[in-house]
Motif scaffolding. Structure first.
Motif, PDB file in Angstrom:
ATOM      1  N   ILE A  76      12.951   0.196 -19.017  1.00  0.00           N
ATOM      2  CA  ILE A  76      13.003  -0.952 -18.107  1.00  0.00           C
ATOM      3  C   ILE A  76      14.378  -1.048 -17.439  1.00  0.00           C
ATOM      4  O   ILE A  76      14.497  -1.214 -16.218  1.00  0.00           O
ATOM      5  CB  ILE A  76      12.687  -2.251 -18.873  1.00  0.00           C
ATOM      6  N   ALA A 112       9.458  -4.452 -15.555  1.00  0.00           N
ATOM      7  CA  ALA A 112      10.339  -5.086 -16.528  1.00  0.00           C
ATOM      8  C   ALA A 112       9.759  -6.411 -17.002  1.00  0.00           C
ATOM      9  O   ALA A 112       9.756  -6.722 -18.205  1.00  0.00           O
ATOM     10  CB  ALA A 112      11.721  -5.298 -15.918  1.00  0.00           C
ATOM     11  N   ALA A 141       6.864  -5.517 -19.280  1.00  0.00           N
ATOM     12  CA  ALA A 141       7.139  -4.757 -20.501  1.00  0.00           C
ATOM     13  C   ALA A 141       8.061  -5.478 -21.466  1.00  0.00           C
ATOM     14  O   ALA A 141       8.059  -5.165 -22.662  1.00  0.00           O
ATOM     15  CB  ALA A 141       7.749  -3.406 -20.124  1.00  0.00           C
TER      16      ALA A 141
END
Length: 758
Positions: free
Chosen positions: A138, A399, A402
């Motif tokens: 990320i 991002a 996740a």
């Protein structure tokens, strides 16, 4: 400044890392291994030094940082180099900002693979390993995406600077280019009209004894060609005088004056104008299209009625010019460039509009253009394309999706483990929650609504106990997506003054969702919660969210203000240069139009009058005078001041000295030194004196220069040859071209007044 920019961040990173470890353990008198300390300091020094070269060689910097971090992480306790691990992220950002996309992609993939390999050594537990690797992926995607966005922003600024440079170059060359264009048109008139009259009449006079019938033919030719010359010159003057400066009168008034000018040339023109405030490039484009359409109608359909219709609705300006078939023979066929329709289409396209032109069933012609209400939107369009969904948007969405998953994977002794089914469900929920962020720049309000709408799924998950406490807590980390959406509204949403509403909207929705989630879960602060107090608890529950989103909105809004300020300044600079170019070109048109009216047109009219009266000698004299005046203007137009600097008023003294050295008595009287004059006046003053003294007289002459606060007066005596005929016609044209006046006395005195301010 460049050195500070390159080395400040690495120095701060190295100092912070050294202070955190081994500095903090040493300060707290905790035992540290000397080898580990040496390894940490060596890795920090290498990484910081390489990071200092990231702006010049970001890929090379990473080639040093990665091995240094690998050795440092392997030789030191876990998490001791926590600050230094950001060195590769910073370098990756520089790669994205300064290298092509394919290089950024390859470097990002390589770093992810490196992180996956190093993680095997650092994180023996599988969940711990997967969680940290996901977080690393990320962070790398965010760094690369933000770097790419920075690269595109810098590229847009470079393109804007290039546009400004081209506009400045166009402004500097505007008068030269306009002179060259006008010279081509005026050359057509002199070469195909006036010169032919002089040649024909001269031949008739020379052959008068042998072929007397040529005199009648020459008079007929001179009368016909003289009328064509007047027609062509009147058209040129009408076109040149019709162009006005941006910021002057309105578009409707300009079109009315232009129509009146063409009507005076015998073209019936009617107007239907319903436009309000149209300015800038759109105004100039509309005016130029109408002018070119009228010119084409005058050339190809003389006498045919023309209708001009301008309307403005729904942010669009419609320009419609239609003309009927010709009712009179054409008379200006030698003055076209053949690019009329193409030029109109280029004008329309330059503002983001369209143009259609073609014949009508009745034999006429129709021109229709659709222009945007403001050129600002078309100027900003390339910048908006640059800010479209890119790697940064994809990275941010990934991002946001996740991060909750990574939190579930990282072991937490206070939370029970999450099984595979619950993890899969939570992953799908967070993905749906973050997916709208891909369009955060294009439709920020819609994205905010979609993100907040998916937040309503959390109470459902809690009410049906679909997720354990660990997964449910991680799910609340999805608030990051809401923060990104609020930032997007502040940075890109419209209307700008209402973007603040995104703060109470997001805080209110999250407060309600939080209360409802706990209510459906059955407990709040280890106490059962009833529905009734929920309304009372909404405000205090939403308050922390408001404190969270407020700085995010502020950051987005400040970014927007800065970005729009940069774009606005660039646009104003380009507009100012463009306006300057228009002004310079306009000044050239006015100058040449004044010269045409003062001398060329007057003598061209005398050609026609003399031919109709049967006076062959007067025809020749007037044609030569008109041709001399025209050539005077052409000589002025074809001079490139940058390549061939012209003598100025200060050089008149040297001119007089040269004539005295050649044996002629010339006296110069100038009671005061020459002040600073406009270039056109300075050069013209010298040329006037030079032409007058070189007209062919040999007697004594006197030149007197008088400088007033707003004018320059030149008196030349003893030059009878300069007060009549072609020489006088040329001088009249030159003086009138810069707004001056000239009077002559047949005894040989010439008085010229020139403005010393323009």
């Amino acid at each position: 400044m460049g050195v500070l920019r390159s080395w400040l961040l690495p120095a701060l990173l190295a100092a912070g890392q050294a202070a955190l470890w081994p500095g903090l353990p040493v300060l707290l008198d905790r035992p540290v291994d000397r080898v580990e300390v040496a390894a940490a300091l060596a890795a920090t020094a290498l990484a910081a030094t390489a990071l200092g070269w990231r702006l010049r060689a970001p890929v090379g910097a990473l080639a040093v940082i990665v091995p240094a971090l690998t050795l440092g992480l392997a030789a030191t306790p876990r998490d001791s180099l926590i600050l230094l691990t950001f060195a590769d992220v910073i370098a990756l950002y520089s790669v994205g900002a300064r290298r092509p996309g394919r290089v950024t992609f390859a470097v990002t993939v390589g770093l992810i693979a490196w992180q996956a390999g190093v993680g095997v050594l650092l994180y023996p537990d599988l969940r711990d390993y997967l969680g940290n690797v996901v977080i690393a992926v990320i962070v790398y995607l965010l760094a690369a995406g933000l770097g790419r966005s920075r690269r595109r922003w810098r590229a847009a600024r470079a393109r804007a600077a290039d546009r400004l440079a081209r506009a400045e170059a166009d402004r500097r060359q505007a008068s030269v280019q306009e002179r060259q264009r006008l010279a081509r048109e005026l050359h057509d008139v002199s070469a195909h009209h006036l010169t032919s009259i002089v040649v024909t009449v001269t031949a008739a006079q020379r052959l008068a004894a042998r072929r007397p019938e040529l005199a009648g033919e020459a008079l007929e030719f001179a009368a016909r060609t003289g009328r064509e010359t007047q027609f062509a010159l009147h058209r040129l003057v009408a076109v040149m005088r019709g162009v006005e400066l941006e910021g002057g009168t309105g578009l409707g008034h300009r079109i009315e004056e232009l129509a009146a000018g063409f009507a005076a040339l015998g073209q019936p023109v009617t107007t239907r104008l319903s436009v309000d405030s149209v300015a800038g490039p759109v105004c100039d484009a509309a005016y130029g299209i109408v002018r070119e359409a009228l010119t084409n109608a005058l050339r190809h359909a003389p006498g045919g009625p023309v209708e001009i219709a301008l309307s403005q609705r729904s942010g669009t300006v419609e320009v419609l010019v239609t003309n009927a078939a010709a009712t009179a023979p054409g008379a200006a066929s030698g003055l076209g460039s053949g690019r009329g329709v193409e030029g109109m289409r280029e004008r329309a396209t330059a503002t983001g509009g369209t143009l259609e032109a073609g014949p009508e069933p009745d034999g006429g012609w129709r021109v229709r253009a659709l222009l945007p209400g403001s050129a600002a939107s078309t100027m900003a369009r390339p910048l908006r394309r640059v800010r479209g969904p890119r790697l940064a948007d994809v990275a941010i969405a990934l991002a946001a999706a996740a991060l909750p998953v990574a939190l579930m994977l990282v072991p937490d002794p206070t939370m029970p483990e999450v099984d595979a089914a619950a993890a899969a469900l939570a992953t799908m929920l967070t993905a749906a929650h973050a997916l709208p962020l891909l369009w955060r720049r294009r439709a920020p309000w819609a994205v905010l609504g979609a993100v907040l709408a998916t937040t309503a799924l959390w109470p459902v998950v809690a009410g049906f106990h679909l997720l354990p406490a660990g997964a449910l807590a991680a799910l609340f980390a999805g608030v990051c997506a809401d923060l990104v959406a609020v930032y997007a509204v502040a940075a890109y949403g419209r209307p700008r003054h209402l973007t603040w509403l995104s703060m109470p909207l997001a805080a209110g929705v999250h407060g309600a969702v939080t209360l409802l989630t706990f209510a459906l879960d059955g407990r709040l602060l280890d106490q059962p919660i009833a529905p009734a107090p929920m309304v009372v608890l909404l405000a205090p529950t939403a308050a922390p969210y408001l404190l969270l989103v407020a700085p995010v909105w502020t950051a987005g809004f400040l970014t927007r203000v800065g970005r729009e300020g940069v774009v606005s300044r660039e646009r104003r600079a380009v507009a100012a240069s463009t306006a300057g170019a228009v002004e310079l070109a306009y000044a050239e048109r006015l100058r040449i139009a004044a010269g045409l009216r003062a001398a060329v047109l007057r003598h061209a009219a005398l050609v026609t009058e003399a031919a109709e009266a049967g006076r062959l000698d007067a025809v020749l004299e007037s044609a030569r005078a008109a041709l001399a005046a025209m050539r005077e203007l052409l000589g002025d137009l074809r001079v490139d001041p940058e390549r061939a600097p012209q003598p100025t008023t200060a050089a008149i003294d040297a001119l007089c000295r040269d004539l005295r050295a050649a044996g002629r008595r010339v006296e110069l009287h100038s009671p005061a030194p020459a002040p600073v004059l406009p270039p056109a006046v300075d050069v013209s003053a010298y040329r006037v004196v030079e032409t007058a003294l070189g007209a062919g007289d040999d007697g004594p002459a006197r030149v007197t220069l008088g400088y007033g606060p707003a004018d320059l007066r030149i008196t030349v005596t003893g030059v009878p040859s300069a007060t009549a005929g072609p020489v006088a016609a040329g001088l009249h044209a030159r003086v009138a071209a810069i707004g001056g006046r000239m009077t002559v006395d047949p005894t040989g005195t010439m008085d010229v007044w020139l403005p010393s301010r323009t």
